[in-house]
Design a protein around this motif. Structure first.
Motif, mmCIF file in Angstrom:
data_model
loop_
_atom_site.group_PDB
_atom_site.id
_atom_site.type_symbol
_atom_site.label_atom_id
_atom_site.label_comp_id
_atom_site.label_asym_id
_atom_site.label_seq_id
_atom_site.Cartn_x
_atom_site.Cartn_y
_atom_site.Cartn_z
ATOM 1 N N UNK A 130 0.833 -1.201 0.000
ATOM 2 C CA UNK A 130 0.000 0.000 0.000
ATOM 3 C C UNK A 130 0.870 1.254 0.000
ATOM 4 N N UNK A 131 1.942 1.222 0.775
ATOM 5 C CA UNK A 131 2.849 2.370 0.845
ATOM 6 C C UNK A 131 3.518 2.620 -0.504
ATOM 7 N N UNK A 132 3.955 1.562 -1.175
ATOM 8 C CA UNK A 132 4.588 1.705 -2.486
ATOM 9 C C UNK A 132 3.587 2.238 -3.510
ATOM 10 N N UNK A 133 2.369 1.717 -3.474
ATOM 11 C CA UNK A 133 1.340 2.165 -4.416
ATOM 12 C C UNK A 133 1.011 3.640 -4.217
ATOM 13 N N UNK A 134 0.894 4.071 -2.974
ATOM 14 C CA UNK A 134 0.618 5.475 -2.687
ATOM 15 C C UNK A 134 1.768 6.358 -3.161
ATOM 16 N N UNK A 135 3.001 5.894 -2.958
ATOM 17 C CA UNK A 135 4.167 6.654 -3.408
ATOM 18 C C UNK A 135 4.168 6.818 -4.925
ATOM 19 N N UNK A 136 3.814 5.775 -5.652
ATOM 20 C CA UNK A 136 3.767 5.858 -7.108
ATOM 21 C C UNK A 136 2.712 6.852 -7.579
ATOM 22 N N UNK A 137 1.554 6.841 -6.938
ATOM 23 C CA UNK A 137 0.491 7.777 -7.316
ATOM 24 C C UNK A 137 0.920 9.220 -7.082
ATOM 25 N N UNK A 138 1.554 9.456 -5.949
ATOM 26 C CA UNK A 138 2.009 10.818 -5.654
ATOM 27 C C UNK A 138 3.148 11.236 -6.584
ATOM 28 N N UNK A 181 5.377 5.605 -14.953
ATOM 29 C CA UNK A 181 4.847 5.514 -13.592
ATOM 30 C C UNK A 181 3.374 5.103 -13.611
ATOM 31 N N UNK A 182 2.612 5.645 -14.562
ATOM 32 C CA UNK A 182 1.199 5.267 -14.664
ATOM 33 C C UNK A 182 1.042 3.773 -14.888
#
Length: 297
Positions: free
Chosen positions: A159-167, A238-239
């Motif tokens: 979850x942390x990695x996914x949030x970082x990618x979105x930001x 990134x997308x």
């Protein structure tokens, strides 16, 4: 019987049960185990009778231990490191190809196969004088600032990695490239970039593979630069990662041994540390070859 000093970040893994399981796994392979929490006093004093240091934690934990080892007198004992990755990104472990189960990694220590690990030596930066993973300017320091306010479950690395990618995707779309004066081994590579990363590992941050050929034991870095013209391609890369697509992206990588760098911005990162300095500050980087020694699986 070889003696292991287990240096553990108790915030990594599942509390006391995980700690007990680690100790049991080490002693079960025939090692004597001394346990030290890096959150308590006394862990920085290394017993000369210890045969190896086992680090259980993420990249930040490895950096904390490395800091103590690198600043000891040169004539003191060099301890081989057995890395048991249990952090969020584990970029150091992935670069060293230590992606087996914990029991397999511990068992592999008996073979005594080692890899020397180069360290980046930093001059003219007051806050720190070394890096293990990377030093960089541009997008990543902004991502680190953003993630400080992110509401994510610290026990959920994905979850942390996914949030970082979105930001990161949002930052790329809005970030204005900055000028970087970049001299690599006497050759000028200056320009306007979204980011410049001096890489020692293959990936940084949320498992972003910037330099797939990086080898921290080959006596050189990879200077990875993303020029202004590549903004849209980087955002698309990134997308795709956010959507679970691992399609390759060719970052510009320049082999490097000695680097002079300054950036028209006030923030940089050194490994997982965010550092503020003044715009245009010149930083020098060179290699401390084979400064650390890790077990390989």
């Amino acid at each position: 019987m070889k003696k292991v000093n287990l240096l553990h970040n108790p915030e990594a893994g599942d509390g006391d049960h995980f700690t007990e399981a680690l100790i049991a796994a080490i002693t079960g392979e025939g090692f004597e185990c001394k346990y030290s929490s890096i959150k308590k006093e006394g862990w920085k004093t290394f017993d000369e009778n210890i045969d190896l240091l086992a680090i259980a934690g993420g990249d930040g934990t490895v950096r904390k231990v490395a800091k103590e080892l690198l600043h000891r007198p040169l004539l003191e004992k060099i301890y081989p490191i057995g890395l048991l990755p249990c952090g969020t990104a584990n970029n150091i472990a992935k670069t060293l190809k230590l992606e087996k189960q914990t029991a397999q990694l511990i068992s592999s220590w008996k073979k005594e196969n080692f890899k020397r690990y180069d360290v980046g030596r930093i001059s003219n930066l007051e806050q720190t004088d070394f890096f293990l993973e990377s030093l960089g300017f541009g997008i990543f320091p902004y991502l680190m600032m953003e993630m400080k306010s992110a509401a994510v479950d610290k026990d959920n690395p994905q979850q942390k990695i996914q949030e970082a990618l979105k930001r990161m995707h949002k930052i790329i779309l809005s970030y204005a490239p900055r000028y970087c004066r970049l001299e690599i081994d006497g050759v000028d590579h200056s320009g306007k970039f979204l980011m410049v990363e001096i890489m020692n590992t293959r990936s940084i941050g949320p498992n972003m593979t910037l330099s797939p050929d990086s080898d921290p034991g080959d006596g050189q870095f990879e200077a990875t630069v993303t020029p202004e013209k590549d903004k849209e391609q980087l955002a698309e890369y990134i997308r795709r990662k956010i959507n679970g697509e691992e399609s390759p992206y060719a970052f510009t990588c320049i082999p490097a041994k000695k680097i002079n760098i300054s950036w028209e911005g006030s923030h940089l990162h050194v490994d997982d540390e965010l550092i503020k300095t003044y715009k245009g500050k010149n930083i020098r980087i060179d290699l401390r070859e084979g400064a650390l020694k890790f077990f390989t699986a």
